[in-house]
Design a protein around this motif. Structure first.
Motif, PDB file in Angstrom:
ATOM      1  N   ASP A  95      35.475 113.231   2.088  1.00  0.00           N
ATOM      2  CA  ASP A  95      34.778 112.358   1.127  1.00  0.00           C
ATOM      3  C   ASP A  95      34.895 112.872  -0.298  1.00  0.00           C
ATOM      4  O   ASP A  95      33.901 113.038  -1.014  1.00  0.00           O
ATOM      5  CB  ASP A  95      33.303 112.189   1.513  1.00  0.00           C
ATOM      6  N   LEU A  96      36.131 113.121  -0.721  1.00  0.00           N
ATOM      7  CA  LEU A  96      36.383 113.653  -2.054  1.00  0.00           C
ATOM      8  C   LEU A  96      37.042 112.614  -2.953  1.00  0.00           C
ATOM      9  O   LEU A  96      37.976 111.929  -2.536  1.00  0.00           O
ATOM     10  CB  LEU A  96      37.279 114.888  -1.977  1.00  0.00           C
ATOM     11  N   PRO A  97      36.577 112.485  -4.186  1.00  0.00           N
ATOM     12  CA  PRO A  97      37.199 111.544  -5.129  1.00  0.00           C
ATOM     13  C   PRO A  97      38.427 112.142  -5.801  1.00  0.00           C
ATOM     14  O   PRO A  97      38.556 113.361  -5.928  1.00  0.00           O
ATOM     15  CB  PRO A  97      36.086 111.313  -6.153  1.00  0.00           C
ATOM     16  N   GLU A 157      34.646 108.191  -7.920  1.00  0.00           N
ATOM     17  CA  GLU A 157      33.401 108.955  -7.911  1.00  0.00           C
ATOM     18  C   GLU A 157      32.253 108.171  -7.285  1.00  0.00           C
ATOM     19  O   GLU A 157      31.426 108.731  -6.566  1.00  0.00           O
ATOM     20  CB  GLU A 157      33.036 109.370  -9.341  1.00  0.00           C
ATOM     21  N   ARG A 160      33.130 108.174  -3.553  1.00  0.00           N
ATOM     22  CA  ARG A 160      33.645 109.445  -3.025  1.00  0.00           C
ATOM     23  C   ARG A 160      34.878 109.209  -2.169  1.00  0.00           C
ATOM     24  O   ARG A 160      34.924 109.505  -0.973  1.00  0.00           O
ATOM     25  CB  ARG A 160      32.562 110.177  -2.235  1.00  0.00           C
ATOM     26  N   LYS A 190      26.309 114.016  -7.818  1.00  0.00           N
ATOM     27  CA  LYS A 190      27.182 115.180  -7.632  1.00  0.00           C
ATOM     28  C   LYS A 190      26.479 116.312  -6.873  1.00  0.00           C
ATOM     29  O   LYS A 190      26.896 117.462  -6.939  1.00  0.00           O
ATOM     30  CB  LYS A 190      27.652 115.686  -8.996  1.00  0.00           C
TER      31      LYS A 190
END
Length: 351
Positions: A95-97, A157, A160, A190
């Motif tokens: 789940d990283l942008p 963002e 995510r 964040k």
């Protein structure tokens, strides 16, 4: 104020304006101006530029930077994107942008440096393993490419997720006047980032691994809920369809620019033609192909491939209209006259 800029460089300027502070890439034509530009400007913006030893390294560096909450980006061209697919899948799983720019070339394999749209399936179907999608933006001009670059960072963002900007060699290399606008940045949560502040809060861990079936299913289902939110909120499409149009051309990116020229010629002949241009390829704007005017009898998919977007158009139409196709591949770009001739054939019942 507008400045004359090459597409690849304008994308970089927009990324820096959007707050990108980490770029990791590897040279491959026709996107080489992107790492070249970033190598000069990223440090001046207070960020980090690294030329990785491979496309695989570059996408995993994006993984690491994204885990710290930094807006991170990489770029490549078609075969390089193929090498990045495992890393993109891992970013999804964690789940990283992040932003991945593909200035595509023709394929399969190493292919050629001429422009093509044959990466559609790779981009829209999730090119790596697992149940996932990545939002995909497809600009048709340099100004739109800069705007979508900034939008893409916000989308990444907010949800995510890695996001893909899919362009082609012509858009990357051509020059147009652009204004690098300051788009508002979203204030995303964040609290999940890994930033060394374990003494101030509970320790965060970034991982795409869950060995229990129940746990992994739960994560996948939660991610699918997010995809439904993206489908609900983030679809972008240009629809120029009016009552009286007999044929609607479906095209994106460079092919859509050519289709517009063909439409002008056809209308001068008395043949009314509309256009549906998906700007997000995923999520695909299915509703734009529904509730068409009764005058519309045919849909023509014009694509610089052997026909990949046609599957999404066919699903969207659900049998309500006959679908025709015209495409070129291998880096060959059709002329407006080829589209006009295909439309004439369709209208005459010969297409």
């Amino acid at each position: 104020m507008k400045t004359l800029m090459k597409g690849n460089e304008a994308i970089c300027a927009a990324a820096i304006q959007a707050g990108c502070r980490a770029f990791f890439g590897y040279p491959i034509t026709p996107q080489n101006e992107i790492p070249e530009y970033m190598s000069y400007h990223m440090e001046r913006a207070g960020g980090t530029f690294i030329q990785a030893e491979s496309e695989v390294s570059a996408i995993n560096m994006v993984f690491g930077a994204a885990a710290t909450g930094v807006r991170a980006m990489t770029s490549s061209s078609s075969p390089g994107m193929a090498l990045k697919q495992e890393g993109i899948s891992y970013m999804v799983g964690a789940d990283l942008p992040g932003l991945i720019v593909n200035i595509s070339r023709s394929g399969p394999g190493l292919g050629g440096i001429l422009p093509s749209q044959s990466d559609y399936f790779q981009a829209t179907r999730g090119g790596g393993n697992g149940d996932y999608f990545t939002p995909v933006y497809a600009p048709s001009g340099v100004q739109e490419a800069t705007d979508l670059t900034q939008i893409a960072f916000n989308t990444a963002e907010k949800y995510r997720t890695p996001v893909i900007l899919l362009a082609d060699g012509i858009l990357g290399q051509m020059m147009e006047p652009v204004e690098i606008k300051e788009h508002p940045r979203i204030e995303a949560d964040k609290s999940w980032v890994v930033d060394g502040r374990a003494d101030e809060r509970s320790r965060n861990t970034i991982s795409s691994l869950d060995l229990s079936g129940e746990g992994l299913e739960r994560l996948n289902l939660k991610r699918m809920e997010r995809y439904q939110e993206i489908i609900k909120n983030e679809i972008m499409v240009e629809r120029q369809v009016e009552e009286g149009d007999e044929v609607v051309i479906a095209a994106y990116g460079l092919a859509a620019r050519i289709a517009v020229n063909a439409m002008e010629e056809l209308k001068a002949e008395g043949i009314n033609v509309g256009l549906i241009r998906p700007i997000t390829l995923w999520p695909f704007p299915e509703l734009a192909f529904q509730n068409l005017p009764k005058s519309v009898k045919h849909i023509l998919v014009a694509e610089l491939s052997m026909g990949q977007m046609i599957e999404d158009v066919r699903r969207s139409v659900a049998g309500s209209h006959p679908i025709h196709f015209y495409g070129r591949c291998g880096g060959m770009v059709f002329e407006p006259s080829e589209i006009t001739e295909k439309v004439r054939q369709i209208v005459k019942g010969e297409g």
